[in-house]
Motif scaffolding. Structure first.
Motif, PDB file in Angstrom:
ATOM      1  N   ALA A 349      75.874 129.505  38.512  1.00 59.73           N
ATOM      2  CA  ALA A 349      75.031 129.713  38.055  1.00 59.73           C
ATOM      3  C   ALA A 349      74.615 131.020  37.681  1.00 59.73           C
ATOM      4  CB  ALA A 349      73.600 128.782  38.830  1.00 59.73           C
ATOM      5  N   MET A 350      74.942 131.949  38.642  1.00 62.36           N
ATOM      6  CA  MET A 350      74.851 133.303  38.457  1.00 62.36           C
ATOM      7  C   MET A 350      75.745 133.649  37.236  1.00 62.36           C
ATOM      8  SD  MET A 350      73.036 135.086  40.657  1.00 62.36           S
ATOM      9  CE  MET A 350      73.626 136.403  41.035  1.00 62.36           C
ATOM     10  N   GLU A 351      76.871 133.274  37.065  1.00 61.60           N
ATOM     11  CA  GLU A 351      77.836 133.775  36.034  1.00 61.60           C
ATOM     12  C   GLU A 351      77.315 133.395  34.603  1.00 61.60           C
ATOM     13  OE1 GLU A 351      81.614 131.987  36.757  1.00 61.60           O
ATOM     14  OE2 GLU A 351      82.000 133.342  38.493  1.00 61.60           O
ATOM     15  N   ARG A 352      76.443 132.251  34.613  1.00 60.67           N
ATOM     16  CA  ARG A 352      75.758 131.870  33.512  1.00 60.67           C
ATOM     17  C   ARG A 352      74.564 132.586  33.237  1.00 60.67           C
ATOM     18  NH1 ARG A 352      77.142 126.609  35.644  1.00 60.67           N
ATOM     19  NH2 ARG A 352      74.737 126.240  36.222  1.00 60.67           N
ATOM     20  N   GLY A 353      74.094 133.330  34.067  1.00 61.18           N
ATOM     21  CA  GLY A 353      72.903 134.323  33.788  1.00 61.18           C
ATOM     22  C   GLY A 353      71.907 133.837  34.477  1.00 61.18           C
ATOM     23  N   GLY A 354      72.161 133.341  35.740  1.00 62.89           N
ATOM     24  CA  GLY A 354      70.774 132.992  36.393  1.00 62.89           C
ATOM     25  C   GLY A 354      70.143 134.003  37.097  1.00 62.89           C
ATOM     26  N   GLY A 355      68.907 134.062  37.329  1.00 65.89           N
ATOM     27  CA  GLY A 355      68.210 135.249  37.852  1.00 65.89           C
ATOM     28  C   GLY A 355      67.656 134.947  39.350  1.00 65.89           C
ATOM     29  N   ARG A 356      66.396 135.501  39.479  1.00 63.60           N
ATOM     30  CA  ARG A 356      66.012 135.269  40.797  1.00 63.60           C
ATOM     31  C   ARG A 356      65.847 133.942  41.411  1.00 63.60           C
ATOM     32  NH1 ARG A 356      61.911 138.932  43.327  1.00 63.60           N
ATOM     33  NH2 ARG A 356      60.733 137.775  45.142  1.00 63.60           N
ATOM     34  N   GLY A 357      65.666 133.226  40.517  1.00 66.62           N
ATOM     35  CA  GLY A 357      65.574 131.768  41.022  1.00 66.62           C
ATOM     36  C   GLY A 357      66.913 131.262  41.576  1.00 66.62           C
ATOM     37  N   VAL A 358      67.941 131.608  41.006  1.00 66.27           N
ATOM     38  CA  VAL A 358      69.253 131.106  41.255  1.00 66.27           C
ATOM     39  C   VAL A 358      69.846 132.270  42.588  1.00 66.27           C
ATOM     40  CG1 VAL A 358      71.771 131.019  40.542  1.00 66.27           C
ATOM     41  CG2 VAL A 358      70.030 130.052  39.194  1.00 66.27           C
ATOM     42  N   SER A 359      69.726 133.438  42.443  1.00 69.01           N
ATOM     43  CA  SER A 359      70.128 134.541  43.541  1.00 69.01           C
ATOM     44  C   SER A 359      69.743 134.080  44.844  1.00 69.01           C
ATOM     45  CB  SER A 359      70.070 135.726  42.774  1.00 69.01           C
ATOM     46  OG  SER A 359      68.643 136.081  42.715  1.00 69.01           O
ATOM     47  N   LEU A 360      68.420 134.022  44.863  1.00 66.72           N
ATOM     48  CA  LEU A 360      67.844 133.869  46.446  1.00 66.72           C
ATOM     49  C   LEU A 360      68.332 132.701  47.119  1.00 66.72           C
ATOM     50  CD1 LEU A 360      64.227 135.412  45.897  1.00 66.72           C
ATOM     51  CD2 LEU A 360      66.113 136.320  47.041  1.00 66.72           C
ATOM     52  N   PRO A 361      68.399 131.287  46.517  1.00 71.78           N
ATOM     53  CA  PRO A 361      68.964 130.230  47.060  1.00 71.78           C
ATOM     54  C   PRO A 361      70.529 130.457  47.336  1.00 71.78           C
ATOM     55  CG  PRO A 361      67.579 129.559  45.144  1.00 71.78           C
ATOM     56  CD  PRO A 361      67.480 130.957  45.089  1.00 71.78           C
ATOM     57  N   LEU A 362      71.116 131.371  46.645  1.00 68.90           N
ATOM     58  CA  LEU A 362      72.566 131.611  46.858  1.00 68.90           C
ATOM     59  C   LEU A 362      72.584 132.336  47.981  1.00 68.90           C
ATOM     60  CD1 LEU A 362      75.631 131.571  46.158  1.00 68.90           C
ATOM     61  CD2 LEU A 362      74.988 133.328  44.579  1.00 68.90           C
ATOM     62  N   ALA A 363      71.670 133.495  48.348  1.00 70.97           N
ATOM     63  CA  ALA A 363      71.941 134.371  49.410  1.00 70.97           C
ATOM     64  C   ALA A 363      71.568 133.675  50.745  1.00 70.97           C
ATOM     65  CB  ALA A 363      70.816 135.465  49.276  1.00 70.97           C
ATOM     66  N   ARG A 364      70.486 132.627  50.508  1.00 69.79           N
ATOM     67  CA  ARG A 364      70.308 131.914  51.602  1.00 69.79           C
ATOM     68  C   ARG A 364      71.389 130.904  52.046  1.00 69.79           C
ATOM     69  NH1 ARG A 364      66.926 127.261  49.653  1.00 69.79           N
ATOM     70  NH2 ARG A 364      69.275 126.583  49.042  1.00 69.79           N
ATOM     71  N   ASP A 365      71.960 130.341  51.212  1.00 69.70           N
ATOM     72  CA  ASP A 365      73.192 129.593  51.557  1.00 69.70           C
ATOM     73  C   ASP A 365      74.389 130.248  52.141  1.00 69.70           C
ATOM     74  OD1 ASP A 365      71.712 127.253  50.853  1.00 69.70           O
ATOM     75  OD2 ASP A 365      72.585 127.385  48.774  1.00 69.70           O
ATOM     76  N   LEU A 366      74.496 131.313  51.685  1.00 67.64           N
ATOM     77  CA  LEU A 366      75.687 132.282  52.017  1.00 67.64           C
ATOM     78  C   LEU A 366      75.255 132.672  53.349  1.00 67.64           C
ATOM     79  CD1 LEU A 366      76.228 134.432  48.842  1.00 67.64           C
ATOM     80  CD2 LEU A 366      78.017 133.197  50.213  1.00 67.64           C
ATOM     81  N   ALA A 367      73.782 132.997  53.763  1.00 66.06           N
ATOM     82  CA  ALA A 367      73.735 133.197  55.099  1.00 66.06           C
ATOM     83  C   ALA A 367      73.984 132.156  56.177  1.00 66.06           C
ATOM     84  CB  ALA A 367      72.355 133.763  55.124  1.00 66.06           C
ATOM     85  N   LEU A 368      73.691 130.873  55.621  1.00 71.58           N
ATOM     86  CA  LEU A 368      73.792 129.873  56.420  1.00 71.58           C
ATOM     87  C   LEU A 368      75.258 129.514  56.741  1.00 71.58           C
ATOM     88  CD1 LEU A 368      71.163 127.504  55.126  1.00 71.58           C
ATOM     89  CD2 LEU A 368      71.102 128.374  57.075  1.00 71.58           C
ATOM     90  N   LEU A 369      76.201 129.762  55.640  1.00 63.37           N
ATOM     91  CA  LEU A 369      77.645 129.495  55.625  1.00 63.37           C
ATOM     92  C   LEU A 369      78.205 130.544  56.561  1.00 63.37           C
ATOM     93  CD1 LEU A 369      79.938 127.739  54.631  1.00 63.37           C
ATOM     94  CD2 LEU A 369      80.205 129.388  52.812  1.00 63.37           C
ATOM     95  N   GLY A 370      77.736 131.629  56.554  1.00 64.45           N
ATOM     96  CA  GLY A 370      78.243 132.824  57.337  1.00 64.45           C
ATOM     97  C   GLY A 370      77.919 132.721  58.696  1.00 64.45           C
ATOM     98  N   GLU A 371      76.776 132.058  59.198  1.00 66.42           N
ATOM     99  CA  GLU A 371      76.459 131.802  60.562  1.00 66.42           C
ATOM    100  C   GLU A 371      77.018 130.553  61.042  1.00 66.42           C
ATOM    101  OE1 GLU A 371      74.495 131.767  64.228  1.00 66.42           O
ATOM    102  OE2 GLU A 371      74.594 133.485  62.450  1.00 66.42           O
ATOM    103  N   LEU A 372      77.385 129.747  60.421  1.00 71.43           N
ATOM    104  CA  LEU A 372      78.222 128.675  60.616  1.00 71.43           C
ATOM    105  C   LEU A 372      79.708 128.887  60.918  1.00 71.43           C
ATOM    106  CD1 LEU A 372      78.929 125.518  60.897  1.00 71.43           C
ATOM    107  CD2 LEU A 372      79.392 125.464  58.497  1.00 71.43           C
TER     108      LEU A 372
END
Length: 599
Positions: A349-372
């Motif tokens: 979605a980011m590559e398709r030009g997604g903005g804040r509504g895409v990047s913040l959930p992505l940042a959250r999921d990356l944080a959860l994956l990193g913690e795992l």
């Protein structure tokens, strides 16, 4: 089931060829293949073309699940025709290279004519073992599979490529045991290999050897450098005997029972050149239970089960597909897979030009994956996820946003655990300064940041500074929470860590006495935290006896910090045993570098 000239268009991208193999019969291999084939074909509103191939030629039976007659041509007739074509072409001069020869043979034979439709309600197809007439056994005995391979080594691989261009999933039912056809099915054809077994020594010994043979073949032959994913599939598990089920899963060396989980953990780690892997999460979900009704007839459970019934065998097949469909490795945990999917979707979605509504959930999921990944000890992958998460937070929210500070703290925790104390120190100072400025010195987040920085300062040899920071945290907790709050007790335990690291073992032991008494009263004498503290105190006293003149200067020699901390929820974090400075295995991660659980 009537003959059907294949008219499927080529796929946009190749599908996959999957071989189902068992070392011995009776494992339920064919039943498992048939059930999964039905489930795969009905995906996406029944639009996923799926082919089954019955290559168990000495005992064909796949057609019985689909009420097909035994008269149609199949695998035997296909490769008889290939043999005849190769004999004719061997007399030609200037024949093309091996792959071109294989394609020319398959085109001349018309491999599509040997496929029939198995189900009129979904795109499910079947290639039978062969025409079951009076000459079948004799014709099968005459077919020289090794001679076919010698005449055209690329034949089976090119055949698999042709199948994958028309079908999303090609499921091959292989002959059990060590036979020529089993070798073709397990080494030459597949991109995935499903090993179906019942828990016993004969099955496990045979499958461990197969894993080694199949992966060694792929690595050692230049023309076969293709990926091969291997999925063990335990079958006919007695669900009403938990003790026996656990025994055969975990094993018992004293009784000579190997345990299928450690067998496959060892075999797959060796095959893929990995360190220690865990199949715990995979085998928690993937065990095909014994279903007595399957012993009679050929009814497929997926056609009869209620899909939402968590006790049904269909539910187990669905769990298996969670790993299988996405190409995930069986040592990837069930918690990791949905996060990987979410991250992949977010990045797309980011590559398709997604903005804040895409990047913040992505940042959250990356944080959860990193913690795992951090919990699993996969530090490099954790660092990549947490670093990307932090970059997104800074980009969208700025340096001083609360979520950005949490992201910095998470990365600092990881750096601390990797013993990269200077890098952790830099981030932790930044987090502490921002939280003090924004939320005040007594805010929970600020106090957590102070404790984290204190632990890092202790590791950097700045013990007085670390104690000063931690004393301020203790004072705040006592003032706002009271002397007997679990968070206050935890802050005292952290101070004991720092004292021990600085060589002040006697003071640490005194403080641990207080921590032990408080935890025994608040949590109970047998609570995990209380037991752990009791063990740490005993170790500290033993160390005092061994080192009556302990030097307090940490520059004289390294002291490892005593880890008695717990997350700020008051519940213990899971921790793997590590080796302490003395070289002896520390208990529950005590006398070793702690994980910082407070940010």
């Amino acid at each position: 089931m009537e003959p059907h000239r294949l008219s499927l268009p080529p796929l946009d991208e190749p599908g996959e060829v999957v071989t189902f193999y068992s070392h011995k019969g009776g494992a339920g291999r064919t039943m498992a293949l048939a059930n999964l084939a039905v489930m795969l074909a009905r995906r996406n509103n029944a639009t996923v073309p799926t082919l089954m191939i019955d290559w168990d030629m000495e005992a064909p039976g796949l057609h019985h699940y689909f009420r097909a007659n035994q008269e149609g041509a199949g695998v035997l007739e296909l490769f008889e025709a290939c043999r005849d074509q190769l004999l004719r072409r061997s007399r030609l001069v200037g024949e093309r290279d091996d792959e071109q020869l294989a394609q020319a043979v398959l085109d001349a034979v018309g491999w599509e004519q040997f496929i029939v439709r198995a189900d009129q309600s979904r795109p499910l197809f079947l290639m039978r073992a062969g025409r079951q007439d009076a000459s079948y056994a004799e014709r099968l005995a005459r077919l020289d599979w090794e001679g076919l391979f010698d005449a055209c080594p690329a034949l089976f691989r090119v055949f698999a490529d042709n199948l994958a261009r028309r079908f999303r999933h090609v499921l091959v039912d292989s002959r059990a045991g060590r036979t020529e056809t089993a070798g073709i099915c397990t080494t030459l054809l597949p991109t995935k290999l499903v090993l179906v077994f019942t828990p016993n020594r004969q099955h496990l010994d045979g499958l461990e050897g197969l894993v080694q043979r199949a992966t060694t073949w792929r690595r050692s032959h230049e023309d076969e450098q293709r990926p091969l994913l291997i999925y063990p599939l335990p079958s006919r598990i007695e669900m009403d005997d938990s003790a026996q089920r656990a025994l055969w899963r975990r094993g018992d060396p004293e009784r000579g029972i190997p345990g299928y989980q450690p067998v496959f953990e060892r075999a797959l780690a060796e095959a893929y050149g990995l360190g220690r892997i865990s199949l715990e999460s995979y085998f928690d979900e993937v065990q095909l239970q014994q279903v007595r009704s399957l012993g009679c007839g050929e009814q497929l459970p997926v056609n009869a089960d209620e899909e939402d019934d968590r006790f049904s065998i269909t539910r187990t097949f669905q769990a298996f597909l969670g790993w299988f469909l996405g190409g995930y490795r069986p040592w990837q945990s069930r918690e990791e897979i949905p996060l990987l999917n979410a991250v992949a979707q977010g990045r797309a979605a980011m590559e398709r030009g997604g903005g804040r509504g895409v990047s913040l959930p992505l940042a959250r999921d990356l944080a959860l994956l990193g913690e795992l990944y951090r919990r699993e000890g996969r530090f490099d992958q954790a660092a990549a996820c947490l670093d990307e998460s932090l970059s997104l937070h800074v980009l969208i929210l700025g340096d001083d946003h609360a979520d950005t500070l949490d992201s910095k703290a998470a990365l600092a925790d990881l750096l601390f655990e990797q013993e990269k104390y200077e890098e952790a120190h830099f981030l932790q100072e930044s987090v502490l300064e921002a939280r003090e400025r924004m939320f005040g010195a007594a805010a929970t987040g600020t106090l957590n940041a102070s404790s984290a920085l204190a632990a890092t300062l202790a590791q950097l040899g700045q013990v007085p500074e670390a104690l000063a920071l931690q004393d301020a945290v203790i004072d705040a907790h006592r003032r706002y929470l009271g002397n007997e709050h679990l968070v206050t007790v935890e802050s005292l335990a952290m101070r004991a860590d720092i004292l021990c690291h600085g060589g002040h073992i006697d003071q640490a032991a005194d403080l641990l006495e207080q921590v032990l008494a408080l935890r025994a009263r608040l949590l109970g004498t047998e609570h995990a935290d209380t037991v752990r503290t009791r063990k740490v105190l005993a170790q500290a006293k033993s160390r005092m006896k061994q080192e009556p003149h302990a030097v307090h200067d940490t520059h004289q020699r390294e002291h490892r910090i005593v880890s008695v901390e717990q997350p700020r929820t008051g519940y213990p974090a899971a921790a793997s045993p590590r080796h302490g400075a003395s070289g002896e295995l520390a208990v529950e991660n005590e006398l070793s570098t702690p994980r910082i659980g407070m940010r």
